[in-house]
Each structure stands twice: as structure tokens, then as C-alpha cells.
Design a protein around this motif. Structure first.
Motif, PDB file in Angstrom:
ATOM      1  N   LEU A   1      14.338  -8.951  18.257  1.00  0.00           N
ATOM      2  CA  LEU A   1      13.968  -7.538  18.077  1.00  0.00           C
ATOM      3  C   LEU A   1      14.370  -7.039  16.688  1.00  0.00           C
ATOM      4  N   LEU A   2      15.542  -7.461  16.233  1.00  0.00           N
ATOM      5  CA  LEU A   2      15.989  -7.072  14.895  1.00  0.00           C
ATOM      6  C   LEU A   2      15.057  -7.643  13.828  1.00  0.00           C
ATOM      7  N   CYS A   3      14.634  -8.896  13.981  1.00  0.00           N
ATOM      8  CA  CYS A   3      13.713  -9.510  13.017  1.00  0.00           C
ATOM      9  C   CYS A   3      12.370  -8.782  13.006  1.00  0.00           C
ATOM     10  N   VAL A   4      11.862  -8.468  14.178  1.00  0.00           N
ATOM     11  CA  VAL A   4      10.589  -7.741  14.264  1.00  0.00           C
ATOM     12  C   VAL A   4      10.721  -6.376  13.607  1.00  0.00           C
ATOM     13  N   LEU A   5      11.814  -5.700  13.864  1.00  0.00           N
ATOM     14  CA  LEU A   5      12.046  -4.392  13.274  1.00  0.00           C
ATOM     15  C   LEU A   5      12.128  -4.479  11.749  1.00  0.00           C
ATOM     16  N   LEU A   6      12.812  -5.477  11.230  1.00  0.00           N
ATOM     17  CA  LEU A   6      12.908  -5.661   9.783  1.00  0.00           C
ATOM     18  C   LEU A   6      11.545  -5.952   9.167  1.00  0.00           C
ATOM     19  N   ILE A   7      10.716  -6.730   9.843  1.00  0.00           N
ATOM     20  CA  ILE A   7       9.368  -7.021   9.345  1.00  0.00           C
ATOM     21  C   ILE A   7       8.531  -5.748   9.311  1.00  0.00           C
ATOM     22  N   ILE A   8       8.633  -4.941  10.341  1.00  0.00           N
ATOM     23  CA  ILE A   8       7.890  -3.679  10.386  1.00  0.00           C
ATOM     24  C   ILE A   8       8.338  -2.746   9.269  1.00  0.00           C
ATOM     25  N   ILE A   9       9.627  -2.626   9.047  1.00  0.00           N
ATOM     26  CA  ILE A   9      10.152  -1.759   7.987  1.00  0.00           C
ATOM     27  C   ILE A   9       9.711  -2.268   6.613  1.00  0.00           C
ATOM     28  N   ALA A  10       9.780  -3.573   6.407  1.00  0.00           N
ATOM     29  CA  ALA A  10       9.352  -4.138   5.122  1.00  0.00           C
ATOM     30  C   ALA A  10       7.868  -3.874   4.880  1.00  0.00           C
ATOM     31  N   GLY A  11       7.055  -4.022   5.914  1.00  0.00           N
ATOM     32  CA  GLY A  11       5.629  -3.749   5.789  1.00  0.00           C
ATOM     33  C   GLY A  11       5.344  -2.290   5.492  1.00  0.00           C
ATOM     34  N   TRP A  12       6.148  -1.419   6.054  1.00  0.00           N
ATOM     35  CA  TRP A  12       5.960   0.021   5.837  1.00  0.00           C
ATOM     36  C   TRP A  12       6.223   0.406   4.381  1.00  0.00           C
ATOM     37  N   PHE A  13       7.250  -0.179   3.792  1.00  0.00           N
ATOM     38  CA  PHE A  13       7.640   0.176   2.439  1.00  0.00           C
ATOM     39  C   PHE A  13       7.045  -0.740   1.368  1.00  0.00           C
ATOM     40  N   TRP A  14       6.305  -1.761   1.765  1.00  0.00           N
ATOM     41  CA  TRP A  14       5.691  -2.672   0.806  1.00  0.00           C
ATOM     42  C   TRP A  14       4.690  -1.902  -0.038  1.00  0.00           C
ATOM     43  N   PRO A  15       4.653  -2.106  -1.351  1.00  0.00           N
ATOM     44  CA  PRO A  15       3.709  -1.360  -2.203  1.00  0.00           C
ATOM     45  C   PRO A  15       2.265  -1.604  -1.763  1.00  0.00           C
ATOM     46  N   LYS A  16       1.518  -0.520  -1.678  1.00  0.00           N
ATOM     47  CA  LYS A  16       0.136  -0.594  -1.233  1.00  0.00           C
ATOM     48  C   LYS A  16      -0.771  -0.959  -2.408  1.00  0.00           C
ATOM     49  N   LYS A  17      -1.725  -1.830  -2.171  1.00  0.00           N
ATOM     50  CA  LYS A  17      -2.714  -2.217  -3.174  1.00  0.00           C
ATOM     51  C   LYS A  17      -3.787  -1.135  -3.208  1.00  0.00           C
ATOM     52  N   VAL A  18      -4.081  -0.652  -4.404  1.00  0.00           N
ATOM     53  CA  VAL A  18      -5.085   0.396  -4.576  1.00  0.00           C
ATOM     54  C   VAL A  18      -6.421  -0.267  -4.880  1.00  0.00           C
ATOM     55  N   SER A  19      -7.430   0.072  -4.098  1.00  0.00           N
ATOM     56  CA  SER A  19      -8.758  -0.503  -4.325  1.00  0.00           C
ATOM     57  C   SER A  19      -9.370   0.110  -5.589  1.00  0.00           C
ATOM     58  N   PRO A  20     -10.234  -0.639  -6.254  1.00  0.00           N
ATOM     59  CA  PRO A  20     -10.899  -0.092  -7.451  1.00  0.00           C
ATOM     60  C   PRO A  20     -11.701   1.176  -7.144  1.00  0.00           C
ATOM     61  N   GLU A  21     -12.284   1.250  -5.944  1.00  0.00           N
ATOM     62  CA  GLU A  21     -13.057   2.434  -5.574  1.00  0.00           C
ATOM     63  C   GLU A  21     -12.162   3.663  -5.463  1.00  0.00           C
ATOM     64  N   SER A  22     -11.005   3.487  -4.835  1.00  0.00           N
ATOM     65  CA  SER A  22     -10.063   4.601  -4.691  1.00  0.00           C
ATOM     66  C   SER A  22      -9.529   5.033  -6.055  1.00  0.00           C
ATOM     67  N   TYR A  23      -9.190   4.053  -6.881  1.00  0.00           N
ATOM     68  CA  TYR A  23      -8.686   4.381  -8.218  1.00  0.00           C
ATOM     69  C   TYR A  23      -9.742   5.156  -9.000  1.00  0.00           C
ATOM     70  N   SER A  24     -10.977   4.705  -8.915  1.00  0.00           N
ATOM     71  CA  SER A  24     -12.067   5.372  -9.627  1.00  0.00           C
ATOM     72  C   SER A  24     -12.255   6.802  -9.123  1.00  0.00           C
ATOM     73  N   TYR A  25     -12.215   6.977  -7.809  1.00  0.00           N
ATOM     74  CA  TYR A  25     -12.381   8.313  -7.218  1.00  0.00           C
ATOM     75  C   TYR A  25     -11.273   9.256  -7.697  1.00  0.00           C
ATOM     76  N   TYR A  26     -10.034   8.792  -7.621  1.00  0.00           N
ATOM     77  CA  TYR A  26      -8.919   9.663  -7.989  1.00  0.00           C
ATOM     78  C   TYR A  26      -8.822   9.877  -9.505  1.00  0.00           C
ATOM     79  N   SER A  27      -9.254   8.908 -10.293  1.00  0.00           N
ATOM     80  CA  SER A  27      -9.254   9.142 -11.740  1.00  0.00           C
ATOM     81  C   SER A  27     -10.332  10.159 -12.111  1.00  0.00           C
ATOM     82  N   SER A  28     -11.484  10.098 -11.450  1.00  0.00           N
ATOM     83  CA  SER A  28     -12.523  11.109 -11.686  1.00  0.00           C
ATOM     84  C   SER A  28     -12.040  12.484 -11.241  1.00  0.00           C
ATOM     85  N   LEU A  29     -11.347  12.518 -10.123  1.00  0.00           N
ATOM     86  CA  LEU A  29     -10.798  13.781  -9.627  1.00  0.00           C
ATOM     87  C   LEU A  29      -9.776  14.348 -10.614  1.00  0.00           C
TER      88      LEU A  29
END
Length: 118
Positions: free
Chosen positions: A14-42
Motif C-alpha cells: 500500500l505504501l508503494c502504491v501510494l508513493l507511485i500515485i504521489i509521484a505521478g501526481w507531481f510529475w511534470p506534465k508534458k505540454v502538447s504543441p497544440e496547447s502551447y500554440s493556443y496559450y501562446s496565441s492567447l
């Protein structure tokens, strides 16, 4: 004795599963080119408007703009992408004040400068 060992294994699992979930939550998110383009235009739209003073409150203005972009009757609402907006704002802040001024005056220049960071 066996039940104590099982309980320890279960707790460790349970501790290992919890640590994996926490790591996944805080792992840097990859920004798609479409999202980057949308927000840069905005961002270019926002900084090009002389009524905005966005240096300190860009995320707030961007959130409000995204929230207001949908019609009241839209079935799917556009969700604000924190990771994409943060990446665009971070790149904006790396531009020199001269580049930012050029970007404020010309939306084409702004888009070119913002896409150079992606």
C-alpha cells in the motif's frame, strides 16, 4: 506470525502504491504543441490589449479569458491547462523588455517570439 508478516507486506504494498500515485501526481506534465500554440496565441491577444496590465496577473487574466471563451450553452467547456499556460508565461518572462514591447505592438512578432520557445 504469518498474519503479522502478511500485514507488513500488505502495508508495504500500500505504501508503494501510494508513493507511485504521489509521484505521478507531481510529475511534470508534458505540454502538447497544440496547447502551447493556443496559450501562446492567447497570451499575445492579452498583452496586445492596452487595457491589460498583465505582468503580475497573467495567469488570472488567462484563466478568466479561457472561462469566458465558451458559450453558456456549450456542452463541453474548455478547461484551463495550468501546465501549458505556465510554460507560455515562463517563456514570456525570458524575453527581453525590448522583445516584449515589440510583441505588444505586433501580434505576428509576438507569435513568432512565443513559438521560438516551444
Amino acid at each position: 506470525m504469518k498474519s503479522s508478516l502478511r500485514a507488513r507486506r500488505r502495508n508495504l504494498l500500500l505504501l508503494c502504491v501510494l508513493l507511485i500515485i504521489i509521484a505521478g501526481w507531481f510529475w511534470p506534465k508534458k505540454v502538447s504543441p497544440e496547447s502551447y500554440s493556443y496559450y501562446s496565441s492567447l497570451l499575445c491577444l492579452i498583452v496586445g490589449n492596452p487595457q491589460n496590465t498583465p505582468n503580475g496577473n497573467l495567469p488570472t487574466v488567462m484563466k478568466k479569458t479561457v472561462a469566458q471563451s465558451d458559450s453558456d450553452y456549450a456542452l463541453t467547456k474548455t478547461k484551463y491547462d495550468d501546465a501549458a499556460a505556465d510554460a507560455v508565461i515562463k517563456h514570456w518572462k525570458t524575453l527581453s523588455s525590448e522583445q516584449q514591447q515589440q510583441a505588444r505592438q505586433d501580434s505576428t512578432v509576438c507569435r513568432q517570439l512565443m513559438h521560438s520557445g516551444n
